[in-house]
Design a protein around this motif. Structure first.
Motif, PDB file in Angstrom:
ATOM      1  N   GLY A  83       0.782  -1.226   0.000  1.00 41.22           N
ATOM      2  CA  GLY A  83       0.000   0.000   0.000  1.00 41.22           C
ATOM      3  C   GLY A  83       0.813   1.274   0.000  1.00 41.22           C
ATOM      4  N   TYR A  84       2.126   1.170  -0.189  1.00 41.13           N
ATOM      5  CA  TYR A  84       2.972   2.360  -0.178  1.00 41.13           C
ATOM      6  C   TYR A  84       3.236   2.925  -1.570  1.00 41.13           C
ATOM      7  CZ  TYR A  84       3.952   1.459   4.710  1.00 41.13           C
ATOM      8  OH  TYR A  84       3.828   1.284   6.062  1.00 41.13           O
ATOM      9  N   GLY A  85       2.573   2.405  -2.590  1.00 39.06           N
ATOM     10  CA  GLY A  85       2.754   2.894  -3.956  1.00 39.06           C
ATOM     11  C   GLY A  85       1.678   3.887  -4.345  1.00 39.06           C
ATOM     12  N   GLN A  86       1.664   4.243  -5.630  1.00 42.49           N
ATOM     13  CA  GLN A  86       0.699   5.205  -6.156  1.00 42.49           C
ATOM     14  C   GLN A  86      -0.716   4.654  -5.977  1.00 42.49           C
ATOM     15  OE1 GLN A  86       1.757   8.054  -7.506  1.00 42.49           O
ATOM     16  NE2 GLN A  86      -0.125   8.875  -8.256  1.00 42.49           N
ATOM     17  N   GLY A  87      -1.565   5.372  -5.264  1.00 42.11           N
ATOM     18  CA  GLY A  87      -2.943   4.956  -5.047  1.00 42.11           C
ATOM     19  C   GLY A  87      -3.114   3.914  -3.966  1.00 42.11           C
ATOM     20  N   GLY A  88      -2.051   3.552  -3.262  1.00 36.48           N
ATOM     21  CA  GLY A  88      -2.131   2.558  -2.198  1.00 36.48           C
ATOM     22  C   GLY A  88      -2.817   3.108  -0.953  1.00 36.48           C
ATOM     23  N   ASN A  94      -1.776   8.813   4.211  1.00 36.69           N
ATOM     24  CA  ASN A  94      -0.769   9.849   4.456  1.00 36.69           C
ATOM     25  C   ASN A  94      -1.151  11.149   3.770  1.00 36.69           C
ATOM     26  OD1 ASN A  94       1.590  10.979   5.452  1.00 36.69           O
ATOM     27  ND2 ASN A  94       2.796  10.299   3.713  1.00 36.69           N
ATOM     28  N   ALA A  95      -1.680  11.056   2.547  1.00 34.78           N
ATOM     29  CA  ALA A  95      -2.082  12.247   1.812  1.00 34.78           C
ATOM     30  C   ALA A  95      -3.252  12.942   2.500  1.00 34.78           C
ATOM     31  CB  ALA A  95      -2.447  11.887   0.378  1.00 34.78           C
ATOM     32  N   SER A  96      -4.208  12.182   3.008  1.00 32.84           N
ATOM     33  CA  SER A  96      -5.344  12.803   3.676  1.00 32.84           C
ATOM     34  C   SER A  96      -4.927  13.434   5.002  1.00 32.84           C
ATOM     35  CB  SER A  96      -6.463  11.784   3.903  1.00 32.84           C
ATOM     36  OG  SER A  96      -6.042  10.799   4.815  1.00 32.84           O
TER      37      SER A  96
END
Length: 101
Positions: A83-88, A94-96
């Motif tokens: 889940g640490y890739g693009q869209g993971g 983390n982005a939220s």
């Protein structure tokens, strides 16, 4: 009498095009994920080791460098699967937490 010239048809199209939009907005992290950063640094370091092996004629160092390249690509796939890739999931969380950026 209708105007059937090529210029008229080009300026006044009679058919509409279907829009092919993506189903959702693209991620806002621009690929700056843990998996991407790890892969970049690990592959650069591994190729540097392999290059030094070639420069100093150490065959074992060259093969160790190539082995590290393969290992870093495997670890990168594991990070993406975790889940640490693009869209993971971890990247989205983390982005939220940081306001989407």
């Amino acid at each position: 009498m209708a105007d059937r010239t090529l210029a008229h048809r080009a300026q006044n199209p009679t058919t509409t095009e279907k829009l092919n939009l993506p189903p959702s907005a693209a991620p806002t992290n621009h690929g700056k994920t843990v998996a991407a950063w790890f892969t970049t640094y690990a592959v650069v370091i591994a190729f540097t080791i392999a290059g030094l092996g070639v420069a100093f004629a150490f065959e074992w160092m060259f093969w160790v460098g190539l082995g590290l390249v393969a290992l870093s690509l495997i670890v990168a796939r594991v990070l993406v699967s975790a889940g640490y890739g693009q869209g993971g999931a971890k990247t989205r969380a983390n982005a939220s937490k940081h306001g989407g950026h």
